[in-house]
Design an enzyme around this catalytic site. Structure first.
Site, PDB file in Angstrom:
ATOM      1  CB  SER A  41       7.763  -5.769   5.519  1.00 45.83           C
ATOM      2  OG  SER A  41       7.698  -4.560   4.791  1.00 45.83           O
ATOM      3  CB  SER A  44       8.114   3.398   8.350  1.00 47.01           C
ATOM      4  OG  SER A  44       7.053   3.347   7.438  1.00 47.01           O
ATOM      5  NE  ARG A  70      -1.749   5.064   0.041  1.00 46.10           N
ATOM      6  CZ  ARG A  70      -2.659   4.827  -0.913  1.00 46.10           C
ATOM      7  NH1 ARG A  70      -3.842   5.411  -0.842  1.00 46.10           N
ATOM      8  NH2 ARG A  70      -2.400   4.006  -1.911  1.00 46.10           N
ATOM      9  CB  SER A 111       5.639   0.183  -4.429  1.00 45.34           C
ATOM     10  OG  SER A 111       6.688  -0.101  -3.537  1.00 45.34           O
TER      11      SER A 111
HETATM   12  N1  LIG Z   1      -5.970  -1.948   1.659  1.00 45.65           N
HETATM   13  C1  LIG Z   1      -4.759  -1.619   2.120  1.00 45.65           C
HETATM   14  N2  LIG Z   1      -3.669  -2.284   1.678  1.00 45.65           N
HETATM   15  C2  LIG Z   1      -2.450  -1.938   2.136  1.00 45.65           C
HETATM   16  N3  LIG Z   1      -2.211  -0.933   3.044  1.00 45.65           N
HETATM   17  C3  LIG Z   1      -3.277  -0.236   3.495  1.00 45.65           C
HETATM   18  C4  LIG Z   1      -4.586  -0.562   3.064  1.00 45.65           C
HETATM   19  N4  LIG Z   1      -5.453   0.279   3.687  1.00 45.65           N
HETATM   20  C5  LIG Z   1      -4.715   1.086   4.463  1.00 45.65           C
HETATM   21  N5  LIG Z   1      -3.405   0.793   4.349  1.00 45.65           N
HETATM   22  C6  LIG Z   1      -2.349   1.567   5.008  1.00 45.65           C
HETATM   23  O1  LIG Z   1      -1.749   2.312   3.959  1.00 45.65           O
HETATM   24  C7  LIG Z   1      -0.334   2.147   3.981  1.00 45.65           C
HETATM   25  C8  LIG Z   1       0.198   1.811   2.580  1.00 45.65           C
HETATM   26  O2  LIG Z   1       0.200   2.921   1.763  1.00 45.65           O
HETATM   27  P1  LIG Z   1       1.100   2.913   0.464  1.00 45.65           P
HETATM   28  O3  LIG Z   1       0.908   4.240  -0.169  1.00 45.65           O
HETATM   29  O4  LIG Z   1       2.490   2.527   0.828  1.00 45.65           O
HETATM   30  O5  LIG Z   1       0.431   1.757  -0.403  1.00 45.65           O
HETATM   31  S1  LIG Z   1       0.654   1.423  -1.954  1.00 45.65           S
HETATM   32  O6  LIG Z   1       2.098   1.549  -2.232  1.00 45.65           O
HETATM   33  O7  LIG Z   1      -0.127   2.361  -2.745  1.00 45.65           O
HETATM   34  O8  LIG Z   1       0.172   0.050  -2.138  1.00 45.65           O
HETATM   35  C9  LIG Z   1      -0.025   0.992   4.888  1.00 45.65           C
HETATM   36  O9  LIG Z   1       1.112   1.432   5.635  1.00 45.65           O
HETATM   37  P2  LIG Z   1       2.342   0.491   5.991  1.00 45.65           P
HETATM   38  O10 LIG Z   1       1.835  -0.418   7.075  1.00 45.65           O
HETATM   39  O11 LIG Z   1       3.367   1.458   6.500  1.00 45.65           O
HETATM   40  O12 LIG Z   1       2.818  -0.245   4.773  1.00 45.65           O
HETATM   41  C10 LIG Z   1      -1.284   0.802   5.725  1.00 45.65           C
HETATM   42  O13 LIG Z   1      -1.110   1.446   6.968  1.00 45.65           O
HETATM   43  N1  LIG Z   2      13.934  -5.362  12.223  1.00 43.62           N
HETATM   44  C1  LIG Z   2      12.869  -5.363  13.016  1.00 43.62           C
HETATM   45  N2  LIG Z   2      12.763  -6.240  14.030  1.00 43.62           N
HETATM   46  C2  LIG Z   2      11.683  -6.254  14.824  1.00 43.62           C
HETATM   47  N3  LIG Z   2      10.636  -5.422  14.709  1.00 43.62           N
HETATM   48  C3  LIG Z   2      10.680  -4.524  13.720  1.00 43.62           C
HETATM   49  C4  LIG Z   2      11.789  -4.447  12.811  1.00 43.62           C
HETATM   50  N4  LIG Z   2      11.537  -3.467  11.910  1.00 43.62           N
HETATM   51  C5  LIG Z   2      10.339  -2.966  12.234  1.00 43.62           C
HETATM   52  N5  LIG Z   2       9.839  -3.575  13.328  1.00 43.62           N
HETATM   53  C6  LIG Z   2       8.552  -3.303  13.964  1.00 43.62           C
HETATM   54  O1  LIG Z   2       7.548  -3.771  13.089  1.00 43.62           O
HETATM   55  C7  LIG Z   2       6.449  -2.879  13.068  1.00 43.62           C
HETATM   56  C8  LIG Z   2       6.205  -2.400  11.638  1.00 43.62           C
HETATM   57  O2  LIG Z   2       7.339  -1.662  11.216  1.00 43.62           O
HETATM   58  P1  LIG Z   2       7.182  -0.480  10.167  1.00 43.62           P
HETATM   59  O3  LIG Z   2       8.540   0.080   9.944  1.00 43.62           O
HETATM   60  O4  LIG Z   2       6.111   0.469  10.584  1.00 43.62           O
HETATM   61  O5  LIG Z   2       6.712  -1.303   8.872  1.00 43.62           O
HETATM   62  P2  LIG Z   2       6.062  -0.790   7.525  1.00 43.62           P
HETATM   63  O6  LIG Z   2       6.502   0.625   7.316  1.00 43.62           O
HETATM   64  O7  LIG Z   2       6.596  -1.722   6.483  1.00 43.62           O
HETATM   65  O8  LIG Z   2       4.582  -0.935   7.706  1.00 43.62           O
HETATM   66  C9  LIG Z   2       6.792  -1.744  14.033  1.00 43.62           C
HETATM   67  O9  LIG Z   2       6.179  -2.011  15.275  1.00 43.62           O
HETATM   68  C10 LIG Z   2       8.302  -1.815  14.142  1.00 43.62           C
HETATM   69  O10 LIG Z   2       8.749  -1.360  15.384  1.00 43.62           O
END
Ligand SMILES: Nc1ncnc2c1ncn2[C@@H]1O[C@H](COP(=O)(O)OS(=O)(=O)O)[C@@H](OP(=O)(O)O)[C@H]1O
Ligand SMILES: Nc1ncnc2c1ncn2[C@@H]1O[C@H](COP(=O)(O)OP(=O)(O)O)[C@@H](O)[C@H]1O
Length: 176
Positions: A41, A44, A70, A111
């Site tokens: 979303s 980061s 993690r 979260s």
């Molecule tokens: N099952 C499952 N569900 C959601 N996410 C998963 C899962 N397995 C691995 N990942 C990876 O772990 C990142 C999320 O970790 P978080 O510590 O933010 O998760 S939580 O707050 O405890 O729900 C999340 O990173 P983000 O994409 O940056 O959100 C994923 O890369």
């Molecule tokens: N405002 C935005 N518009 C377009 N793409 C975005 C935007 N914010 C993030 N992205 C892209 O979406 C992907 C996921 O972003 P990221 O910050 O890693 O999300 P999260 O931390 O919630 O998993 C990345 O490839 C990032 O470059």
């Protein structure tokens, strides 16, 4: 009575240099910006740009990113509800310490449970917990799939993936 398994007989240790003094030194107020939302979303990305912006204005911040934590502090935790709750509890406690240190702490974690986020909010003084919801539709997050995890989750190769076969509870009263 054995006290080996729980914390008893412990006392709070005061120090003459407190939050007020640290905030004065840094010329800023400590707080927690808590970014929540689905994987992909933009949590980061937002955390990094806020931190960069603050840095350029001479303000000290620190990012607590779920993925990164993690690798260390939370490497013993998985993704079942109890583990996610413990993950958020620990990060909430660390964020509270950073805020007490006078820093602008930016926590970016999925979260997914309201109760866990609210418990972090309750740890901090009023107005120093700023909850930011990345209100992005699942379809958009899934179409980005930067890490290929949605594809694996759809294929049943990852179980309990947030938004696919695990819940995400939207905030009801977030600040942003
Ligand atoms: N099952 C499952 N569900 C959601 N996410 C998963 C899962 N397995 C691995 N990942 C990876 O772990 C990142 C999320 O970790 P978080 O510590 O933010 O998760 S939580 O707050 O405890 O729900 C999340 O990173 P983000 O994409 O940056 O959100 C994923 O890369
Ligand atoms: N405002 C935005 N518009 C377009 N793409 C975005 C935007 N914010 C993030 N992205 C892209 O979406 C992907 C996921 O972003 P990221 O910050 O890693 O999300 P999260 O931390 O919630 O998993 C990345 O490839 C990032 O470059």
């Amino acid at each position: 009575m054995s006290t080996l398994n729980n914390s008893t007989n412990i006392f709070w240790q005061e120090c003459p240099v407190g939050k007020v003094e640290r905030q004065k030194l840094l010329n800023q107020k400590g707080c927690v910006v808590w970014i929540t939302g689905l994987s992909g979303s933009g949590k980061s990305t937002l955390a990094c740009s806020v931190s960069r912006e603050l840095h350029s204005k001479g303000k000290l911040s620190y990012i607590l990113d779920g993925d990164n934590l993690r690798h260390g502090l939370n490497k013993d935790l998985g993704f079942k509800a109890e583990d996610r709750a413990e993950n958020i509890r620990r990060v909430g406690e660390v964020a509270k310490l950073f805020s007490d240190a006078g820093l602008i702490c930016i926590a970016s974690l999925i979260s997914p449970y309201r109760k866990d986020r609210d418990a972090c909010r309750a740890m901090l003084p009023d107005a120093s917990f700023i909850e930011v919801f990345m209100n992005m539709p699942l379809e958009l997050c899934e179409s980005r799939d930067a890490k290929g995890l949605y594809k694996l989750a759809r294929a049943g190769k990852i179980k309990g993936f947030t938004g696919i076969d695990d819940p995400y509870e939207r905030p009801l009263n977030c600040e942003k």
